[in-house]
Design an enzyme around this catalytic site. Sequence first.
Site, PDB file in Angstrom:
ATOM      1  N   ASP A  30       0.863  -1.301  -0.137  1.00  0.00           N
ATOM      2  CA  ASP A  30      -0.089   0.144   0.100  1.00  0.00           C
ATOM      3  C   ASP A  30       0.832   1.245  -0.012  1.00  0.00           C
ATOM      4  O   ASP A  30       1.674   1.392   0.870  1.00  0.00           O
ATOM      5  CB  ASP A  30      -0.864  -0.043   1.408  1.00  0.00           C
ATOM      6  CG  ASP A  30      -1.809  -0.987   1.068  1.00  0.00           C
ATOM      7  OD1 ASP A  30      -2.152  -1.595  -0.009  1.00  0.00           O
ATOM      8  OD2 ASP A  30      -2.523  -1.360   2.236  1.00  0.00           O
ATOM      9  N   ASN A 143     -11.208  11.641   1.166  1.00  0.00           N
ATOM     10  CA  ASN A 143     -11.250  10.839   0.361  1.00  0.00           C
ATOM     11  C   ASN A 143     -10.011  10.201  -0.168  1.00  0.00           C
ATOM     12  O   ASN A 143      -8.995  10.621  -0.108  1.00  0.00           O
ATOM     13  CB  ASN A 143     -11.900  11.487  -1.297  1.00  0.00           C
ATOM     14  CG  ASN A 143     -13.427  12.201  -0.784  1.00  0.00           C
ATOM     15  OD1 ASN A 143     -14.246  11.249  -0.076  1.00  0.00           O
ATOM     16  ND2 ASN A 143     -13.472  13.187  -1.390  1.00  0.00           N
ATOM     17  N   GLN A 301     -20.530   8.566  14.080  1.00  0.00           N
ATOM     18  CA  GLN A 301     -20.311   8.577  12.627  1.00  0.00           C
ATOM     19  C   GLN A 301     -19.192   9.654  12.122  1.00  0.00           C
ATOM     20  O   GLN A 301     -18.216   9.444  11.163  1.00  0.00           O
ATOM     21  CB  GLN A 301     -21.488   8.806  11.651  1.00  0.00           C
ATOM     22  CG  GLN A 301     -22.567   7.639  11.767  1.00  0.00           C
ATOM     23  CD  GLN A 301     -21.990   6.317  11.375  1.00  0.00           C
ATOM     24  OE1 GLN A 301     -21.577   6.055  10.429  1.00  0.00           O
ATOM     25  NE2 GLN A 301     -22.103   5.509  12.587  1.00  0.00           N
ATOM     26  N   ASP A 312     -11.136  -6.593   6.925  1.00  0.00           N
ATOM     27  CA  ASP A 312     -10.140  -7.324   7.123  1.00  0.00           C
ATOM     28  C   ASP A 312      -9.690  -7.406   8.410  1.00  0.00           C
ATOM     29  O   ASP A 312      -9.208  -8.228   9.134  1.00  0.00           O
ATOM     30  CB  ASP A 312      -8.841  -6.731   6.183  1.00  0.00           C
ATOM     31  CG  ASP A 312      -9.026  -6.683   4.792  1.00  0.00           C
ATOM     32  OD1 ASP A 312      -9.826  -7.748   4.372  1.00  0.00           O
ATOM     33  OD2 ASP A 312      -8.305  -6.067   4.029  1.00  0.00           O
TER      34      ASP A 312
END
Length: 357
Positions: A30, A143, A301, A312
């Site tokens: 990653d 994002n 939230q 995962d």
Amino acid sequence: MAGIDEPHGKKLREMLSQNALFGMGNPLLDISAVVDKDFLDKYGLKPNDQILAEDKHKEMFEEIAKKSKVEYHAGGSTQNSVKIAQWMIQEPHKVATFFGCIGTDRFGEILKQKAEEAHVDAHYYEQSQEPTGTCAAAITGENRSLVANLAAANCYSKEKHLDLDANWGLVEKAKVYYIAGFFLTVSPDSILKVAKHASENNKIFGLNLSAPFVSQFFKEPLMNVLPYVDILFGNETEAATFAREQGFETEDIAEIARKVQSLPKVNKNRQRIVVFTQGKEDTVATTGDNVTRYPVIDIDQNAIVDTNGAGDAFVGGFLSELVQEKALDQCIRAGHYAANVIIQRAGCTFPDKPDFQ
């Protein structure tokens, strides 16, 4: 066994042997960095998306690696789960073993180093035909646009790696096995060999449905391995797709779990357990002939940074207790804890130590 006192808990951890937990899958490095809108536009990326790399993305991986403050993590679904299991366990190191394929390149070297830092006993099959698999995370504000290039991960070879005596010896040492369904697209023969070994030796073999496309387009390899599966994981979308593909004629998640549990199974000494997560809704699991609902941990939230890797992480937490022979409710509690930690951080990352009792 839930609620054991701390000295007993310490003792159990001491009893844990290295390589007790075995995972096999697609290792990805990653690579995450903050980018601007021009970067997204250049490579045709949307702000919050997950896609597989195409030719037009080839240079993107090198470009993102040159960004300032670039972060590298050992990734890929199964590797994430065993890494989190090892983090939950802490000591001894190398309780978790991981097999997968990488390239003989710079990213492969970084991946080896990152797996070592996570105290996972990674034994990669290294080849030079394809570069190490990568997953770029292009971050803009809150994002993350994810672009995965499987590359070397697709090249795993049963004959050249799993079948070698030294590697198979590590498989034999394990007592719990876990493989994400994504690996069915790479080496179903490797999965079957491990699953049959687990079944013949009354060890625990876990599989994840992983993504709707696995149930749709890799139905045959999936159904070949299912008779050896002791614990099947999935989320509500994957469960619904599996049910449709199998003609279950129900959308009720508890009923789907029940039907999956009763599919043919080779090792009759263990009743299959089916565990379906549903985001912030209750996790559903089969216990004996019943289906039990387990509420997840309440969270504001606004505290959620990134839900990537939550599935995962849940499995990793679950496995960390399973390998210590804890009861199902404790395994699920640990899964909920790990997922709760991961969704409050960017990517599949975690603090130095868990705070789980």
